[in-house]
Enzyme design. Structure first.
Site, mmCIF file in Angstrom:
data_model
loop_
_atom_site.group_PDB
_atom_site.id
_atom_site.type_symbol
_atom_site.label_atom_id
_atom_site.label_comp_id
_atom_site.label_asym_id
_atom_site.label_seq_id
_atom_site.Cartn_x
_atom_site.Cartn_y
_atom_site.Cartn_z
ATOM 1 N N HIS A 146 0.780 -1.061 0.035
ATOM 2 C CA HIS A 146 0.014 -0.056 0.143
ATOM 3 C C HIS A 146 0.842 1.181 -0.198
ATOM 4 O O HIS A 146 0.588 2.247 -0.668
ATOM 5 C CB HIS A 146 -0.773 0.121 1.226
ATOM 6 C CG HIS A 146 -2.307 -0.610 1.050
ATOM 7 N ND1 HIS A 146 -2.238 -2.093 1.039
ATOM 8 C CD2 HIS A 146 -3.582 -0.268 1.034
ATOM 9 C CE1 HIS A 146 -3.530 -2.389 0.908
ATOM 10 N NE2 HIS A 146 -4.168 -1.347 0.794
ATOM 11 N N HIS A 197 0.652 -3.177 9.443
ATOM 12 C CA HIS A 197 1.830 -3.046 9.348
ATOM 13 C C HIS A 197 2.711 -2.341 10.264
ATOM 14 O O HIS A 197 1.952 -1.701 11.164
ATOM 15 C CB HIS A 197 2.198 -2.080 7.942
ATOM 16 C CG HIS A 197 1.947 -3.036 6.546
ATOM 17 N ND1 HIS A 197 2.703 -3.952 6.030
ATOM 18 C CD2 HIS A 197 0.811 -2.843 5.784
ATOM 19 C CE1 HIS A 197 2.170 -4.612 5.074
ATOM 20 N NE2 HIS A 197 1.027 -3.586 4.792
#
Length: 559
Positions: A146, A197
């Protein structure tokens, strides 16, 4: 040939029982050099977790959950793949081709590193995972794709805007740049907020995105002319390069869908290049701003025809995907069995060889890039209520389960060895040799613990404890001010498990994660063909169709 039930196939057994192996899973599954790099980085992932949990606890609100769950979709491959063809159909061929190059490079490089190093996402619990994607948690964490996509797109777009300030009103000039900065920051910070993350993941992902964006700015013009305006040999070279990159993609230690995404975008790149080369030689194309551009003028076409051509183009893509994939699933298996008999097949871990099955059932959740048409209503419903199904706690993939087990075993060792002074801060785990000549597992050895990794903040400790009680295992040790009694962990249970208890705990964790579906060897070639077709339709097939059915500019342009 006897039909093999995929759910009982031997390839599926490690997905439930791999935690019962005597050897460390990743030390066994990975080449030594890859495992050595992983061992250097895994303490960082563990060190980050309590601080991410504290940040999430301090910031979480229902409104922010919904915002970051929703905006995460703006950084997915699906979002880009749905809207990229529209750029080509509206005459923005240079921008569309740049997006394809950057996204394909970002997905491939980040997926390559994910499967090479097999680093998990931050531990859940203590973190809650906030995501609307059912497949995101099944991937490894390092680096963040991302972040890679968001930074490369934002950097490229901002540079292009700043290169032509005279085309914008001063306020629009500032506002559009600010919008792209906000987009990138929202995506990057959202990955931390959502517990998907860690800091290392988004930092390295952002650096990769910046490198890819700069590379596109430096060499994009060359790529835009080298294939469309060059001889067919240039096209063949580009196809071979893409196929080689797919072949050298590393094998992961767990069933991770990163490779599937890389293959899908590799297919798109193939289709884009073939389509651009062909459409540049078509009487319908124009050279403004670059070769193989679709002629488009909203004044000439009008809004009604412009909308109709987008609808027709999207429908054609879904028809191609819906018809081609089932056909290939019937055509390819017999061919793959022949190749397997003559040893020309290229087997890949976690993919079932054609000799092991007679037919492929209707697959669900087999595509992380473009959903099937039947899934669209469900996706739109989720977008309308982004928090309804977005929050989860606990291991969601095999990598999660292995990391949870490693975390628990490490805490047990700390609870015992800290009493005896047997674990210095700089100690590192190395496989030890047992009497039978095999290697001891990490449960029987020691593992490097970075300074501060065993000091869990109170919110993290309580959330781990709560989840352990919910799981019914309750074996994770949590640091407190009062030392535990000998042979007990910090939760008052036996710190040293019997082999039966250890096996039951592992089975329990692996049984709670969603079992990966069976993956078939023909899926790799199928994805390449299907997505190459989608790329070709975007830049050549659909634009020619628009002209034929009267949705084009109405004239054939002679080169």
């Amino acid at each position: 040939m006897t039909k093999v039930d995929p759910l009982s196939n031997a390839q599926n057994e490690p997905r439930l029982d791999a935690g019962n192996k005597h050897h460390d899973h990743y030390a066994n599954a990975l080449p030594k050099w890859r495992n050595e790099i992983r061992k250097k980085l895994i303490p960082i992932v563990r060190w980050e977790t309590p601080y991410l949990a504290l940040m999430q606890d301090a910031l979480r609100t229902p409104a922010l959950d919904s915002y970051f769950a929703f905006t995460a979709n703006l950084g997915t491959h699906t979002f880009y793949m749905v809207f990229l063809p529209i750029l080509f159909w509206c005459g923005y061929t240079n921008f569309g081709r740049a997006m394809v190059h950057m996204l394909a490079a970002g997905i491939f490089v980040s997926g390559f590193l994910k499967d090479m190093l097999c680093l998990p996402r931050p531990l859940s619990p203590p973190l809650a995972r906030i995501t609307m994607s059912g497949s995101a948690a099944l991937e490894y964490g390092f680096p963040s794709s991302h972040s890679t996509n968001a930074v490369s797109v934002a950097l490229y777009a901002i540079y292009m805007i700043r290169s032509a300030p005279e085309q914008y009103h001063p306020q629009v000039f500032v506002a559009v740049q600010a919008l792209f900065w906000w987009y990138a920051i929202s995506i990057i910070f959202g990955r931390l907020y959502c517990g998907m993350h860690g800091f290392l993941d988004v930092v390295i992902g952002s650096i990769l995105g910046a490198i890819i964006g700069v590379g596109q700015l430096a060499y994009g013009d060359f790529l835009d002319t080298w294939i469309p305006d060059g001889p067919i040999g240039n096209l063949i070279i580009s196809i071979l390069v893409v196929l080689v990159l797919v072949r050298i993609h590393p094998e992961p230690a767990d069933d991770c869908p990163c490779f599937d995404d890389s293959v899908s975008f590799a297919g798109v790149v193939l289709g884009i290049q073939v389509g651009a080369w062909q459409y540049a030689r078509c009487a319908f194309s124009t050279n403004d701003p670059i070769s193989s551009t679709v002629p488009f003028s909203i004044e000439s076409i009008g809004w009604v025809r412009a909308v109709l051509r987008v609808i027709l183009g999207v429908v054609m893509i879904f028809i191609w995907r819906a018809s081609t994939k089932p056909a290939l699933f019937k055509i390819l298996p017999p061919l793959f069995r022949v190749l397997e008999r003559v040893r020309w097949n290229l087997p890949r871990a976690f993919f079932l060889n054609a000799s092991k099955y007679t037919s492929i059932p209707t697959l669900r959740g087999d595509d992380n890039v473009i959903p099937t048409a039947s899934e669209l209503p469900h996706m739109l419903k989720n977008l309308a209520h982004p928090r309804r199904r977005s929050v989860s706690v606990g291991p969601q993939s095999a990598a999660d389960a292995y990391e949870t087990l490693a975390y628990r075993n490490r805490r047990r060792r700390e609870s015992i060895n800290s009493l005896d002074g047997k674990m210095p801060e700089d100690s590192a785990w190395v496989p030890q040799t047992k009497e039978d000549g095999t290697q001891a597992s990490p449960q029987q050895s020691q593992e490097k613990v970075p300074l501060g990794a065993n000091m869990l903040p109170t919110p993290m400790a309580s959330r781990v404890h709560s989840y352990e009680q919910m799981m019914g295992t309750g074996n994770a040790a949590v640091t407190t001010a009062t030392p535990p009694e000998r042979n007990q962990n910090f939760m008052g249970e036996d710190a040293v498990q019997s082999p039966t208890e250890e096996e039951n705990e592992k089975r329990e964790i692996f049984m709670k994660i969603t079992k990966p579906r069976v993956r078939y060897d023909v899926e790799v070639v199928t994805k390449l063909i299907v997505y190459a077709g989608i790329g070709w339709l975007a830049v050549s097939g659909n634009p020619m169709l628009f002209q034929i059915v009267g949705l084009g500019m109405g004239v054939a342009l002679v080169q």
